[in-house]
Design a protein around this motif. Structure first.
Motif, PDB file in Angstrom:
ATOM      1  N   ARG A 103      24.126  33.107 -75.470  1.00 31.87           N
ATOM      2  CA  ARG A 103      23.052  32.464 -74.713  1.00 31.87           C
ATOM      3  C   ARG A 103      23.867  31.113 -75.191  1.00 31.87           C
ATOM      4  NH1 ARG A 103      18.264  34.498 -74.847  1.00 31.87           N
ATOM      5  NH2 ARG A 103      17.524  33.702 -76.352  1.00 31.87           N
ATOM      6  N   GLN A 112       5.989  32.262 -81.302  1.00 28.52           N
ATOM      7  CA  GLN A 112       6.659  31.763 -80.885  1.00 28.52           C
ATOM      8  C   GLN A 112       6.258  30.079 -80.178  1.00 28.52           C
ATOM      9  OE1 GLN A 112      10.248  32.817 -80.470  1.00 28.52           O
ATOM     10  NE2 GLN A 112      10.195  30.573 -79.500  1.00 28.52           N
ATOM     11  N   GLU A 127       6.432  27.161 -76.907  1.00 29.94           N
ATOM     12  CA  GLU A 127       7.401  27.157 -75.786  1.00 29.94           C
ATOM     13  C   GLU A 127       8.418  26.067 -76.192  1.00 29.94           C
ATOM     14  OE1 GLU A 127       3.989  27.450 -73.342  1.00 29.94           O
ATOM     15  OE2 GLU A 127       4.276  29.724 -73.271  1.00 29.94           O
ATOM     16  N   SER A 143      13.791  31.611 -77.457  1.00 32.10           N
ATOM     17  CA  SER A 143      12.978  31.908 -76.395  1.00 32.10           C
ATOM     18  C   SER A 143      11.754  32.649 -76.644  1.00 32.10           C
ATOM     19  CB  SER A 143      14.043  31.784 -74.845  1.00 32.10           C
ATOM     20  OG  SER A 143      13.265  33.383 -75.339  1.00 32.10           O
ATOM     21  N   GLU A 194      11.119  34.804 -73.971  1.00 26.26           N
ATOM     22  CA  GLU A 194      11.480  35.818 -73.543  1.00 26.26           C
ATOM     23  C   GLU A 194      11.828  36.907 -74.986  1.00 26.26           C
ATOM     24  OE1 GLU A 194      12.664  32.755 -71.949  1.00 26.26           O
ATOM     25  OE2 GLU A 194      11.653  33.153 -70.173  1.00 26.26           O
ATOM     26  N   ASP A 195      12.443  36.009 -75.844  1.00 20.17           N
ATOM     27  CA  ASP A 195      12.688  37.060 -77.027  1.00 20.17           C
ATOM     28  C   ASP A 195      11.161  37.495 -77.997  1.00 20.17           C
ATOM     29  OD1 ASP A 195      15.285  36.961 -78.378  1.00 20.17           O
ATOM     30  OD2 ASP A 195      14.787  34.737 -77.364  1.00 20.17           O
ATOM     31  N   ARG A 247       8.205  37.682 -76.165  1.00 15.01           N
ATOM     32  CA  ARG A 247       8.171  38.831 -74.700  1.00 15.01           C
ATOM     33  C   ARG A 247       8.388  39.959 -75.515  1.00 15.01           C
ATOM     34  NH1 ARG A 247       8.207  34.593 -71.221  1.00 15.01           N
ATOM     35  NH2 ARG A 247       5.919  33.605 -71.028  1.00 15.01           N
ATOM     36  N   ARG A 248       9.762  40.702 -75.938  1.00 11.78           N
ATOM     37  CA  ARG A 248      10.651  41.557 -75.764  1.00 11.78           C
ATOM     38  C   ARG A 248      10.081  41.935 -77.350  1.00 11.78           C
ATOM     39  NH1 ARG A 248      15.644  43.686 -78.281  1.00 11.78           N
ATOM     40  NH2 ARG A 248      16.060  44.981 -76.323  1.00 11.78           N
TER      41      ARG A 248
END
Length: 313
Positions: free
Chosen positions: A173, A243, A245, A251, A253-254, A256-257
């Motif tokens: 990414r 995290q 923002e 990110s 998304e990292d 959340r995973r």
């Protein structure tokens, strides 16, 4: 999503601190010629010792790299000490005062850092009045924390700006967004795919040697084999994933995973917070400038949210 703290919430969290507890810093030498700083409040402690683990590259115990000083980990340690929590932070093998702790670069992996962290936890556990331990990892240090938590018993885990996807996905990414000639980008992505498959790559173009030099490839291959979310799934510990923002490197998304890896993981997405835990302006240049601004305080949400977890364990 975590909202910006109000004045009332900040006042409520300030009750977690121990007013007037001056901090006492001690230089320590750990097994393997690692150097670190033990920071304890001079007043009453809470019986909790917390090991702080720095991020990737030549990041030292304070969260700094050559030419970039932000002191994020030092400020966190001082805030935790104000709240009665003993902390230990150390320079990684080959970095700053621990430069002599590394042999050959090709022998170094994240597992090496995890073994060092386990020995640092032993040092913390031996401190008088310490009856439980916690791990706090920033960025790649969060992945090291996930590995170290499998080597020693800990009571809690704090993952700050920690990648939630395998490192090859994160690097892919970053390479996709990096300003570079397209032929060089294609070469980089090709090398990445070969390393991800477990292959050693000898034909690295000179511009890509800092990232993919042969001596660092064992580190990368071992790192690429790890899935942070899968590691967290197997650790039934009180855990905070925090995290920012406004983070340009890792990110939401990292986060959340990671938080979805299992039940009971607390997720804090902090509007405006960047990778070095500062309240960032919206523009990229202003965000990056904070990587070299040690006098700027931490984001006001960072320490209170960490203390909310650690004081309760």
């Amino acid at each position: 999503m975590m909202a910006r703290p109000t004045r009332r919430t900040l006042i409520a969290h300030s009750a977690l601190a121990l007013p007037g507890a001056a901090q006492a810093a001690e230089a320590v030498v750990l097994p393997g010629r690692l150097r670190g700083t033990l920071l304890r409040p001079s007043g009453p402690g809470r019986g909790l010792g917390c090991l702080l683990l720095p991020g990737s590259g030549p990041t030292d115990r304070d969260g700094n790299q050559p030419g970039l000083r932000n002191d994020a980990l030092r400020l966190l340690a001082e805030g935790l000490a104000d709240a009665g929590i003993l902390t230990l932070r150390m320079d990684k093998r080959g970095v700053a005062a621990s430069r002599a702790a590394i042999g050959r670069e090709e022998d170094l992996t994240l597992h090496s850092h995890a073994e060092d962290a386990a020995r640092a936890l032993d040092h913390l556990a031996a401190q008088p009045g310490t009856d439980r331990l916690a791990l706090l990892g920033h960025s790649e240090g969060g992945v090291v924390a996930l590995l170290a938590a499998r080597l020693r018993p800990v009571a809690a885990l704090v993952l700050l700006a920690t990648p939630g996807f395998p490192a090859a996905d994160l690097l892919r990414r970053q390479l996709g967004a990096a300003p570079m000639p397209e032929d060089l980008r294609a070469a980089a992505l090709g090398i990445l795919a070969r390393l991800e498959a477990g292959e050693a790559v000898a034909d690295v173009p000179p511009p890509l040697m800092p990232l993919f030099r042969p001596s660092v490839q064992p580190y990368l291959r071992a790192w690429f084999a790890l899935d942070p979310a899968a590691l967290l799934r197997r650790l039934p510990l009180p855990t905070l994933v925090m995290q920012g923002e406004a983070d340009l490197q890792v990110s939401a998304e990292d986060a959340r995973r990671l938080a979805a890896a299992r039940e009971g993981v607390a997720l804090a997405l902090v509007p405006g917070m960047n990778h070095v835990l500062r309240d960032s302006p919206a523009d990229r240049a202003g965000n990056l400038a904070l990587y070299d601004r040690p006098g700027v305080p931490l984001h006001p949400a960072a320490l209170p949210r960490i203390l909310a977890l650690l004081v309760g364990v």
